[in-house]
Design an enzyme around this catalytic site. Structure first.
Site, PDB file in Angstrom:
ATOM      1  N   SER A  64     -14.639 -46.351  17.900  1.00 49.44           N
ATOM      2  CA  SER A  64     -13.658 -45.550  17.500  1.00 49.44           C
ATOM      3  C   SER A  64     -12.132 -44.754  18.063  1.00 49.44           C
ATOM      4  O   SER A  64     -12.848 -44.615  19.577  1.00 49.44           O
ATOM      5  CB  SER A  64     -14.054 -45.233  16.361  1.00 49.44           C
ATOM      6  OG  SER A  64     -14.743 -45.674  15.174  1.00 49.44           O
TER       7      SER A  64
HETATM    8  N1  SAH Z   1     -19.246 -45.736  15.825  1.00 46.92           N
HETATM    9  C1  SAH Z   1     -18.574 -46.517  16.735  1.00 46.92           C
HETATM   10  C2  SAH Z   1     -17.804 -47.565  15.524  1.00 46.92           C
HETATM   11  C3  SAH Z   1     -18.147 -48.838  15.979  1.00 46.92           C
HETATM   12  S1  SAH Z   1     -17.092 -49.850  14.573  1.00 46.92           S
HETATM   13  C4  SAH Z   1     -18.489 -46.102  17.958  1.00 46.92           C
HETATM   14  O1  SAH Z   1     -18.360 -44.908  18.277  1.00 46.92           O
HETATM   15  O2  SAH Z   1     -17.775 -46.812  18.390  1.00 46.92           O
HETATM   16  C5  SAH Z   1     -17.815 -49.797  12.862  1.00 46.92           C
HETATM   17  C6  SAH Z   1     -19.395 -50.506  13.577  1.00 46.92           C
HETATM   18  O3  SAH Z   1     -19.996 -50.833  11.938  1.00 46.92           O
HETATM   19  C7  SAH Z   1     -19.692 -52.330  13.557  1.00 46.92           C
HETATM   20  O4  SAH Z   1     -20.486 -52.047  15.116  1.00 46.92           O
HETATM   21  C8  SAH Z   1     -19.883 -53.405  12.729  1.00 46.92           C
HETATM   22  O5  SAH Z   1     -20.451 -53.870  13.039  1.00 46.92           O
HETATM   23  C9  SAH Z   1     -20.834 -51.696  11.594  1.00 46.92           C
HETATM   24  N2  SAH Z   1     -20.780 -52.064  10.401  1.00 46.92           N
HETATM   25  C10 SAH Z   1     -20.220 -52.449   9.911  1.00 46.92           C
HETATM   26  N3  SAH Z   1     -21.059 -53.139   8.313  1.00 46.92           N
HETATM   27  C11 SAH Z   1     -21.830 -52.379   8.560  1.00 46.92           C
HETATM   28  C12 SAH Z   1     -23.157 -52.062   7.959  1.00 46.92           C
HETATM   29  N4  SAH Z   1     -23.191 -52.598   6.676  1.00 46.92           N
HETATM   30  N5  SAH Z   1     -24.400 -51.884   8.061  1.00 46.92           N
HETATM   31  C13 SAH Z   1     -24.095 -51.203   9.602  1.00 46.92           C
HETATM   32  N6  SAH Z   1     -23.878 -51.344  10.230  1.00 46.92           N
HETATM   33  C14 SAH Z   1     -22.318 -52.268   9.691  1.00 46.92           C
END
Ligand code: SAH
Length: 213
Positions: A64
């Site tokens: 993000s």
């Molecule tokens: N918090 C992360 C942001 C990653 S983007 C960081 O700091 O890098 C969002 C993430 O949510 C992705 O890796 C995606 O695979 C995950 N995601 C999407 N749907 C999800 C679900 N149902 N359960 C767990 N993770 C999920």
């Protein structure tokens, strides 16, 4: 795993940029100042690490934008010792920011490669959340209740199961809406069956998807 004076200097500038954009909570700014974001990205992209931008990571996901991480963290009003559930481990960067603020972090990811990657990296640089591979729509009933829940993917609707896993008085921050843009919601649980919701602007996240990969 180097964190040089150059990196530290770039990070200070990033913190100033985020402050100018409206983040006021000093503990949040300090946490952003502490976490070496360049280590959460492929080493060929270090030049992008301290720009205030989202950036691609594995499995077609993104780390993000720092402002967004700070914004969600500020809205959650993290207190030392808070038990926090994060949905969407991704790179692990948001989890590291929460740990810097003194939270106990439980983080779920649905992509095995990202779950493994973060599980390898974070302890090497001193961050120890509890990692889970699974579907964040289910939360972690075994470890509930949580003081705070943070969802870092765009949800199609508010997952009621996650509200069930909050303490009364607990808060959840979650972007909800269409895949092209979501509204940042702050949900405060006021009783066993009730909660109030406030809206905090438009953001764009990768979608929250059901099941595991
Ligand atoms: N918090 C992360 C942001 C990653 S983007 C960081 O700091 O890098 C969002 C993430 O949510 C992705 O890796 C995606 O695979 C995950 N995601 C999407 N749907 C999800 C679900 N149902 N359960 C767990 N993770 C999920």
């Amino acid at each position: 795993m180097e964190d040089s004076y150059l990196h530290k200097g770039l990070r200070k500038k990033l913190v100033e940029e985020i402050r100018r954009k409206g983040i006021q909570n000093q503990d949040v700014l300090e946490a952003i100042n502490c976490v070496p974001r360049h280590l959460f990205m492929d080493s060929s992209f270090v030049h992008f690490a301290y720009k205030d931008q989202a950036f691609p990571i594995a499995a077609r996901q993104t780390i993000s934008q720092p402002y967004t991480v700070a914004f969600q963290t500020e809205l959650l009003d993290i207190q030392k010792g808070d038990k926090v559930l994060e949905v969407g481990t991704g790179s692990g960067y948001q989890a590291a920011v929460l740990l810097e603020m003194g939270a106990k972090v439980f983080t779920i990811e649905r992509h095995k490669v990202l779950n493994r990657g973060a599980q390898t990296l974070l302890p090497q640089i001193g961050y120890r959340p509890r990692f889970f591979y699974g579907d964040g729509f289910e939360g972690l009933p075994t470890y509930a209740p949580f003081n705070k829940v943070i969802v870092t993917a765009g949800a199609p609707e508010i997952p009621e199961k996650l509200i069930d896993q909050l303490v009364i008085g607990g808060k959840m921050v979650i972007p909800v809406g269409e895949t092209s843009s979501q509204c940042m919601l702050l949900i405060e649980k006021t009783s066993e069956k009730e909660y109030k919701t406030s809206e905090h602007g438009a953001f764009v996240f990768v979608p929250m998807l059901k099941g595991k990969e």
